[in-house]
Enzyme design. Structure first.
Site, PDB file in Angstrom:
ATOM      1  N   CYS A   1      -0.411   4.134   2.197  1.00 26.66           N
ATOM      2  CA  CYS A   1      -0.215   3.923   3.641  1.00 26.66           C
ATOM      3  C   CYS A   1       1.254   4.125   4.039  1.00 26.66           C
ATOM      4  CB  CYS A   1      -0.588   2.502   4.057  1.00 26.66           C
ATOM      5  SG  CYS A   1      -2.058   1.846   3.296  1.00 26.66           S
ATOM      6  N   ASP A   2       2.177   3.677   3.205  1.00 18.62           N
ATOM      7  CA  ASP A   2       3.562   3.544   3.672  1.00 18.62           C
ATOM      8  C   ASP A   2       4.602   4.393   2.946  1.00 18.62           C
ATOM      9  OD1 ASP A   2       2.719   1.707   5.547  1.00 18.62           O
ATOM     10  OD2 ASP A   2       2.936   0.016   4.187  1.00 18.62           O
TER      11      ASP A   2
ATOM     12  N   CYS B   1       0.840  -1.203   0.000  1.00 19.53           N
ATOM     13  CA  CYS B   1       0.000   0.000   0.000  1.00 19.53           C
ATOM     14  C   CYS B   1       0.873   1.250   0.000  1.00 19.53           C
ATOM     15  CB  CYS B   1      -0.910  -0.007   1.226  1.00 19.53           C
ATOM     16  SG  CYS B   1      -1.855   1.512   1.399  1.00 19.53           S
TER      17      CYS B   1
END
Ligand code: NAP
Length: 312
Positions: free
Chosen positions: A139-140, A136
């Site tokens: 997200c990261d 992701c």
């Protein structure tokens, strides 16, 4: 017996939310069950650019889904958070059981459970998920500010997410098992023009390594078979590895119950599965285009067909 709903919808992605909207507007008693957070895969998409009539320029998946959920709430669908672990879909009243023992009953069920990212498939992968390996970018990406990042895959997701990662990383290298990308031409063009992007063609990742965090990997050339060790820059000590090689359907629960192909549920054009009163919508179906717009359309059709089924 507990309440019997007209419709229980499994999954809070665009397909499930759209089904809940249409079911709510049809005044059907509706329960939407989501096991984690709304949105499914779209919730982790940075920018949605191809949803028709999108009002907000470059809107994120999370924000689009939040607006969908608000709209659903207006029309009265109930919501609960649970992971369904067993189903009995055969009779007129369908039964679903959650992982904490909750039981749900409904005359129709709409399955919109979507799909999850496939693992890269290299040695030691499990050890480094969350420690350098991610699925992701939204997200990261920020963990890799000014570091080097590798992305595996050659489809729309891999190329789009790789470009998103260039906003954070110093350099992004796309690793693809062939020498041509599968991604749409318009997406490819942008990637080839991006100065932070480079490409490792005919290459797969065979092994990842490091101490606590990912710091090296072995890649193999798919044509020559030659293996190469890639190590993190000495000053960085680590690098990121993102996998975008497609998705697996979340359909285990329905094996042996519904007609499927490679884990995807077979429906007709009106979302009927082979079991009366059971419909499937969105990425979980066998279909040619898995997008927010097709998921939302499936959800609308499934709810409308559920209403028709209930009225007969
Ligand atoms: P995809 O189109 O199935 O592409 C998967 C990519 O991963 C392919 O390039 C494939 O290589 C590679 N791959 C598969 N298994 C592999 C393995 N074991 N090792 C190494 N590489 C492997 O998946 P996706 O990109 O996630 O897209 C899924 C669907 O969503 C598609 O229909 C796509 O069009 C859609 N989508 C659309 C957009 C958009 O329109 N903006 C954005 C994202 C996704 P090969 O090419 O060699 O098969």
């Amino acid at each position: 017996m507990d309440k019997i709903y007209d419709v229980v919808i499994l999954g809070g992605g665009p397909a499930g939310l759209s089904a809940a909207l249409y079911a709510g507007r049809a005044r059907l008693s509706t329960l939407l069950i989501e096991r984690a957070q709304d949105g499914g895969q779209i919730a982790i998409t940075d920018s949605i650019e191809n949803y028709p009539g999108q009002i907000v320029e470059g809107e994120s998946g999370k924000s689009l889904v939040a607006r969908m959920a608000e709209q659903v709430a207006k029309f009265g669908a109930e919501r609960t958070s649970d992971a369904i672990v067993s189903v009995d879909l055969a009779g007129d009243v369908k039964k679903l059981v959650g992982n904490r023992g909750g039981e749900y009953y409904a005359r129709t069920v709409i399955i919109a459970t979507g799909a999850h990212p496939k693992p890269i498939g290299c040695e030691n992968e499990g050890k480094y998920i969350g420690k350098g390996i991610s699925f992701c970018a939204t997200c990261d990406a920020n963990f890799f500010e000014d570091l080097e990042v590798y992305v595996v895959g050659g489809g729309d997701s891999a190329v789009e997410e790789a470009m998103y990662l260039t906003k954070f990383a110093r350099k992004v290298t796309l690793i693809h098992r062939r020498d041509t990308l599968r991604a749409a031409k318009s997406i490819q063009e942008k990637a080839f023009q991006n100065e932070k992007m480079s490409f490792l063609w005919n290459t797969v990742v065979v092994k990842v390594d490091g101490d606590e965090l990912l710091s090296s990997m072995t890649v193999r050339n798919t044509v020559t078979g030659e293996e190469t060790l890639i190590e993190a820059d000495e000053d960085d000590g680590i690098f990121g590895l993102f996998g975008f090689i497609g998705y697996s359907p979340n359909s285990k629960l329905f094996e042996g119950v519904l007609d499927m192909e490679s884990g995807y549920i077979r429906t007709d054009a009106d979302m009927h599965t082979n079991v009366p009163g059971v419909f499937a919508a969105g990425d979980i179906r066998i279909k040619s285009l898995r997008q927010v717009v097709t998921a939302a359309a499936d959800g609308a059709i499934a709810a409308t067909q559920a209403e028709k089924y209930l009225n007969h």
